[in-house]
Scaffold this active site. Structure first.
Site, PDB file in Angstrom:
ATOM      1  N   HIS A  14     -18.899  -1.214 -91.772  1.00  0.00           N
ATOM      2  CA  HIS A  14     -17.868  -0.769 -92.710  1.00  0.00           C
ATOM      3  C   HIS A  14     -17.048   0.334 -92.061  1.00  0.00           C
ATOM      4  O   HIS A  14     -17.327   0.777 -90.955  1.00  0.00           O
ATOM      5  CB  HIS A  14     -18.465  -0.316 -94.051  1.00  0.00           C
ATOM      6  CG  HIS A  14     -19.216   0.968 -94.014  1.00  0.00           C
ATOM      7  ND1 HIS A  14     -19.258   1.828 -95.088  1.00  0.00           N
ATOM      8  CD2 HIS A  14     -19.948   1.561 -93.052  1.00  0.00           C
ATOM      9  CE1 HIS A  14     -19.998   2.880 -94.791  1.00  0.00           C
ATOM     10  NE2 HIS A  14     -20.432   2.735 -93.571  1.00  0.00           N
ATOM     11  N   CYS A  33     -16.926   7.883 -89.231  1.00  0.00           N
ATOM     12  CA  CYS A  33     -16.953   6.771 -90.197  1.00  0.00           C
ATOM     13  C   CYS A  33     -15.564   6.171 -90.409  1.00  0.00           C
ATOM     14  O   CYS A  33     -15.438   5.103 -90.996  1.00  0.00           O
ATOM     15  CB  CYS A  33     -17.529   7.233 -91.527  1.00  0.00           C
ATOM     16  SG  CYS A  33     -19.272   7.699 -91.411  1.00  0.00           S
ATOM     17  N   HIS A  39     -17.992   0.577 -87.869  1.00  0.00           N
ATOM     18  CA  HIS A  39     -19.306   1.035 -87.407  1.00  0.00           C
ATOM     19  C   HIS A  39     -20.343   0.394 -88.322  1.00  0.00           C
ATOM     20  O   HIS A  39     -20.021  -0.071 -89.409  1.00  0.00           O
ATOM     21  CB  HIS A  39     -19.412   2.567 -87.420  1.00  0.00           C
ATOM     22  CG  HIS A  39     -19.419   3.170 -88.785  1.00  0.00           C
ATOM     23  ND1 HIS A  39     -18.269   3.301 -89.554  1.00  0.00           N
ATOM     24  CD2 HIS A  39     -20.432   3.641 -89.545  1.00  0.00           C
ATOM     25  CE1 HIS A  39     -18.582   3.854 -90.717  1.00  0.00           C
ATOM     26  NE2 HIS A  39     -19.886   4.059 -90.737  1.00  0.00           N
ATOM     27  N   HIS A  41     -24.588  -0.044 -89.935  1.00  0.00           N
ATOM     28  CA  HIS A  41     -25.814   0.606 -90.400  1.00  0.00           C
ATOM     29  C   HIS A  41     -26.889  -0.438 -90.650  1.00  0.00           C
ATOM     30  O   HIS A  41     -26.597  -1.594 -90.938  1.00  0.00           O
ATOM     31  CB  HIS A  41     -25.576   1.359 -91.719  1.00  0.00           C
ATOM     32  CG  HIS A  41     -24.625   2.489 -91.613  1.00  0.00           C
ATOM     33  ND1 HIS A  41     -24.950   3.702 -91.064  1.00  0.00           N
ATOM     34  CD2 HIS A  41     -23.322   2.580 -91.986  1.00  0.00           C
ATOM     35  CE1 HIS A  41     -23.907   4.500 -91.112  1.00  0.00           C
ATOM     36  NE2 HIS A  41     -22.890   3.837 -91.665  1.00  0.00           N
ATOM     37  N   ASP A  79     -25.353  -9.051 -95.889  1.00  0.00           N
ATOM     38  CA  ASP A  79     -26.055  -8.971 -94.609  1.00  0.00           C
ATOM     39  C   ASP A  79     -25.204  -9.533 -93.476  1.00  0.00           C
ATOM     40  O   ASP A  79     -24.669 -10.638 -93.574  1.00  0.00           O
ATOM     41  CB  ASP A  79     -27.384  -9.718 -94.687  1.00  0.00           C
ATOM     42  CG  ASP A  79     -28.274  -9.462 -93.483  1.00  0.00           C
ATOM     43  OD1 ASP A  79     -28.231  -8.338 -92.931  1.00  0.00           O
ATOM     44  OD2 ASP A  79     -29.020 -10.378 -93.097  1.00  0.00           O
ATOM     45  N   HIS A  80     -25.085  -8.743 -92.409  1.00  0.00           N
ATOM     46  CA  HIS A  80     -24.300  -9.100 -91.236  1.00  0.00           C
ATOM     47  C   HIS A  80     -22.840  -9.391 -91.586  1.00  0.00           C
ATOM     48  O   HIS A  80     -22.235 -10.309 -91.046  1.00  0.00           O
ATOM     49  CB  HIS A  80     -24.947 -10.253 -90.462  1.00  0.00           C
ATOM     50  CG  HIS A  80     -26.179  -9.827 -89.740  1.00  0.00           C
ATOM     51  ND1 HIS A  80     -27.405  -9.767 -90.359  1.00  0.00           N
ATOM     52  CD2 HIS A  80     -26.368  -9.407 -88.479  1.00  0.00           C
ATOM     53  CE1 HIS A  80     -28.306  -9.340 -89.489  1.00  0.00           C
ATOM     54  NE2 HIS A  80     -27.703  -9.101 -88.337  1.00  0.00           N
ATOM     55  N   GLU A 128     -28.426   4.595 -96.164  1.00  0.00           N
ATOM     56  CA  GLU A 128     -27.468   4.247 -95.116  1.00  0.00           C
ATOM     57  C   GLU A 128     -28.063   4.592 -93.754  1.00  0.00           C
ATOM     58  O   GLU A 128     -27.871   3.873 -92.782  1.00  0.00           O
ATOM     59  CB  GLU A 128     -26.163   5.006 -95.346  1.00  0.00           C
ATOM     60  CG  GLU A 128     -25.062   4.641 -94.378  1.00  0.00           C
ATOM     61  CD  GLU A 128     -23.787   5.386 -94.673  1.00  0.00           C
ATOM     62  OE1 GLU A 128     -22.777   4.710 -94.903  1.00  0.00           O
ATOM     63  OE2 GLU A 128     -23.800   6.629 -94.677  1.00  0.00           O
TER      64      GLU A 128
END
Length: 138
Positions: A14, A33, A39, A41, A79-80, A128
């Site tokens: 994100h 960020c 980037h 997490h 996810d991903h 996070e």
């Protein structure tokens, strides 16, 4: 009242960026960020359900059913993924943990109620990083 927790994991990218601000202001407020190339997490989501144990099963909620619900309604959708671009319920919203967890609540709360009579969603916790997390009670 018993509180039952289920932890799920997802990886996602994100960017925190306010389009109404200059690049400099975004970098000042959001630091790394605001990286224009995103980037990522390794997120941990903890779903807490409350209720009285069923006299026949001893369960507040069947954890297998809860896990399947979380995966289908949330994890499979994030996810991903790029949270800013790939997730319909986040498009056009700031992809902060505070906004993300509120959207997760909106998805899960009505569905968790249907898993077992007398049980309800109590809290969501979203990590996070190992040191940064948010909690949401609806």
């Amino acid at each position: 009242m018993v509180y039952v927790n289920r932890k799920e994991h997802f990886n996602a990218a994100h960017k925190l960026f306010n389009p109404n601000w200059s690049r400099e202001k975004n970098e000042e407020v959001f630091g790394p960020c605001a990286n224009e190339n995103w980037h990522g997490h390794n997120f941990e989501l903890i779903v807490t359900v409350k209720g009285d144990p069923d006299p026949d099963t001893g369960f507040v909620v069947d954890l297998k059913k809860l896990s399947n619900l979380i995966k289908k309604e949330v994890i499979d959708k994030v996810d991903h993924k790029n949270l800013n671009l790939d997730v319909p319920f986040l498009v056009g919203k700031m992809a902060s943990c505070e906004i993300i967890i509120a959207e997760f609540w909106n998805i899960l709360e009505p569905k968790v109620k249907k898993l077992q009579v007398g049980s309800s969603l109590h809290k969501l916790t979203l990590y996070e990083t190992p040191r940064n997390f948010v909690e949401y009670y609806g």
